[in-house]
Design an enzyme around this catalytic site. Sequence first.
Site, PDB file in Angstrom:
ATOM      1  N   LYS A   1       0.838  -1.193   0.000  1.00 47.43           N
ATOM      2  CA  LYS A   1       0.000   0.000   0.000  1.00 47.43           C
ATOM      3  C   LYS A   1       0.883   1.258   0.000  1.00 47.43           C
ATOM      4  O   LYS A   1       2.108   1.163   0.210  1.00 47.43           O
ATOM      5  CB  LYS A   1      -0.919  -0.055   1.224  1.00 47.43           C
ATOM      6  CG  LYS A   1      -1.919  -1.240   1.161  1.00 47.43           C
ATOM      7  CD  LYS A   1      -2.757  -1.327   2.422  1.00 47.43           C
ATOM      8  CE  LYS A   1      -3.813  -2.411   2.330  1.00 47.43           C
ATOM      9  NZ  LYS A   1      -4.646  -2.499   3.574  1.00 47.43           N
TER      10      LYS A   1
ATOM     11  N   TYR B   1     -11.994  -3.180  -3.597  1.00 46.26           N
ATOM     12  CA  TYR B   1     -12.554  -3.311  -2.249  1.00 46.26           C
ATOM     13  C   TYR B   1     -14.089  -3.347  -2.256  1.00 46.26           C
ATOM     14  O   TYR B   1     -14.714  -3.022  -1.249  1.00 46.26           O
ATOM     15  CB  TYR B   1     -12.062  -2.168  -1.366  1.00 46.26           C
ATOM     16  CG  TYR B   1     -10.640  -2.350  -0.848  1.00 46.26           C
ATOM     17  CD1 TYR B   1     -10.292  -3.468  -0.097  1.00 46.26           C
ATOM     18  CD2 TYR B   1      -9.654  -1.389  -1.068  1.00 46.26           C
ATOM     19  CE1 TYR B   1      -9.005  -3.639   0.397  1.00 46.26           C
ATOM     20  CE2 TYR B   1      -8.358  -1.549  -0.568  1.00 46.26           C
ATOM     21  CZ  TYR B   1      -8.048  -2.679   0.167  1.00 46.26           C
ATOM     22  OH  TYR B   1      -6.769  -2.849   0.663  1.00 46.26           O
TER      23      TYR B   1
ATOM     24  N   PHE C   1     -15.581   2.248   7.509  1.00 44.75           N
ATOM     25  CA  PHE C   1     -14.217   2.698   7.224  1.00 44.75           C
ATOM     26  C   PHE C   1     -13.905   2.769   5.724  1.00 44.75           C
ATOM     27  O   PHE C   1     -12.795   3.147   5.331  1.00 44.75           O
ATOM     28  CB  PHE C   1     -13.177   1.785   7.921  1.00 44.75           C
ATOM     29  CG  PHE C   1     -13.271   0.327   7.514  1.00 44.75           C
ATOM     30  CD1 PHE C   1     -12.661  -0.143   6.356  1.00 44.75           C
ATOM     31  CD2 PHE C   1     -13.961  -0.580   8.301  1.00 44.75           C
ATOM     32  CE1 PHE C   1     -12.744  -1.472   5.979  1.00 44.75           C
ATOM     33  CE2 PHE C   1     -14.059  -1.927   7.940  1.00 44.75           C
ATOM     34  CZ  PHE C   1     -13.445  -2.368   6.764  1.00 44.75           C
TER      35      PHE C   1
ATOM     36  N   ARG D   1      -1.275 -14.653   3.545  1.00 44.13           N
ATOM     37  CA  ARG D   1      -1.940 -13.838   4.570  1.00 44.13           C
ATOM     38  C   ARG D   1      -1.318 -14.046   5.949  1.00 44.13           C
ATOM     39  O   ARG D   1      -1.247 -13.105   6.745  1.00 44.13           O
ATOM     40  CB  ARG D   1      -3.440 -14.117   4.580  1.00 44.13           C
ATOM     41  CG  ARG D   1      -4.151 -13.315   3.501  1.00 44.13           C
ATOM     42  CD  ARG D   1      -5.619 -13.588   3.443  1.00 44.13           C
ATOM     43  NE  ARG D   1      -6.385 -13.085   4.584  1.00 44.13           N
ATOM     44  CZ  ARG D   1      -6.937 -11.871   4.653  1.00 44.13           C
ATOM     45  NH1 ARG D   1      -6.766 -11.001   3.670  1.00 44.13           N
ATOM     46  NH2 ARG D   1      -7.658 -11.519   5.692  1.00 44.13           N
TER      47      ARG D   1
ATOM     48  N   THR E   1      -5.143  -8.295  10.225  1.00 43.28           N
ATOM     49  CA  THR E   1      -5.537  -6.993   9.669  1.00 43.28           C
ATOM     50  C   THR E   1      -5.143  -5.840  10.586  1.00 43.28           C
ATOM     51  O   THR E   1      -4.601  -4.828  10.125  1.00 43.28           O
ATOM     52  CB  THR E   1      -7.069  -6.970   9.420  1.00 43.28           C
ATOM     53  OG1 THR E   1      -7.400  -8.069   8.568  1.00 43.28           O
ATOM     54  CG2 THR E   1      -7.514  -5.670   8.794  1.00 43.28           C
TER      55      THR E   1
ATOM     56  N   ARG F   1       3.102  -7.089   9.052  1.00 36.94           N
ATOM     57  CA  ARG F   1       2.385  -6.068   9.834  1.00 36.94           C
ATOM     58  C   ARG F   1       2.840  -6.085  11.294  1.00 36.94           C
ATOM     59  O   ARG F   1       2.948  -5.038  11.931  1.00 36.94           O
ATOM     60  CB  ARG F   1       0.886  -6.286   9.730  1.00 36.94           C
ATOM     61  CG  ARG F   1       0.318  -5.938   8.341  1.00 36.94           C
ATOM     62  CD  ARG F   1      -1.082  -6.517   8.199  1.00 36.94           C
ATOM     63  NE  ARG F   1      -1.755  -6.105   6.975  1.00 36.94           N
ATOM     64  CZ  ARG F   1      -2.853  -6.705   6.515  1.00 36.94           C
ATOM     65  NH1 ARG F   1      -3.382  -7.730   7.168  1.00 36.94           N
ATOM     66  NH2 ARG F   1      -3.418  -6.286   5.389  1.00 36.94           N
TER      67      ARG F   1
ATOM     68  N   GLU G   1      -8.849 -10.531  -8.318  1.00 32.58           N
ATOM     69  CA  GLU G   1      -7.959  -9.381  -8.118  1.00 32.58           C
ATOM     70  C   GLU G   1      -6.840  -9.369  -9.165  1.00 32.58           C
ATOM     71  O   GLU G   1      -6.457  -8.316  -9.670  1.00 32.58           O
ATOM     72  CB  GLU G   1      -7.389  -9.413  -6.693  1.00 32.58           C
ATOM     73  CG  GLU G   1      -8.458  -9.122  -5.647  1.00 32.58           C
ATOM     74  CD  GLU G   1      -8.015  -9.371  -4.204  1.00 32.58           C
ATOM     75  OE1 GLU G   1      -6.829  -9.702  -3.974  1.00 32.58           O
ATOM     76  OE2 GLU G   1      -8.863  -9.226  -3.306  1.00 32.58           O
TER      77      GLU G   1
END
Length: 148
Positions: free
Chosen positions: A9, A49, A57, A85, A91, A102, A126
């Site tokens: 991102k 998305y 959000f 993942r 998340t 993360r 995707e």
Amino acid sequence: MERTYIMVKPDGVERGLVGEIVQRFEKKGYQLLALQLLHPTKQHLEQHYADLAGKPFFPKLINYMLTGPVVGMVWGGKGVVKTGRVMLGATNPLDSAPGTIRGDYCVDVGKNLCHGSDSVESAEKEIALWFPDGVRAYKRHVDSLIYE
Ligand code: UDP
Ligand code: MG
């Protein structure tokens, strides 16, 4: 071969974490099938998305994703969707285990560095959305050292 869509991102690109994220997938033994830096449009992100369109959000998420270029990748290999993942982490980065991307590099859910497809079906959707010209498969000699 199973494939997944992994995206760094805008915060990850700006913070110089593209190489780190690529390296983790490379070192794991997964195969890089496609990679691009791109400035996504709002429409493209809303499509990506679409499943989250009703969430509170959602507008914040789209604005975050529009703050700079993203680096999208297709990775292939055994179990790459689920394991990808796991490698990204939960998340919410505060719930992500140390050792995950993360878990190691971010704090807030609205700046969580990376995206990974959540199923084989959404991965293929995707990949078609971000790489409309298709992704070409190629043979890797090193697979004989990775797969039994
Ligand atoms: N997100 C957020 N707030 C939330 C949940 C999600 O800002 O409460 C953002 C976050 O950047 C997340 C993205 O929306 O990565 C997509 O949400 P999803 O539930 O698909 O999480 P992911 O699949 O990225 O782990
Ligand atoms: Mg998701």
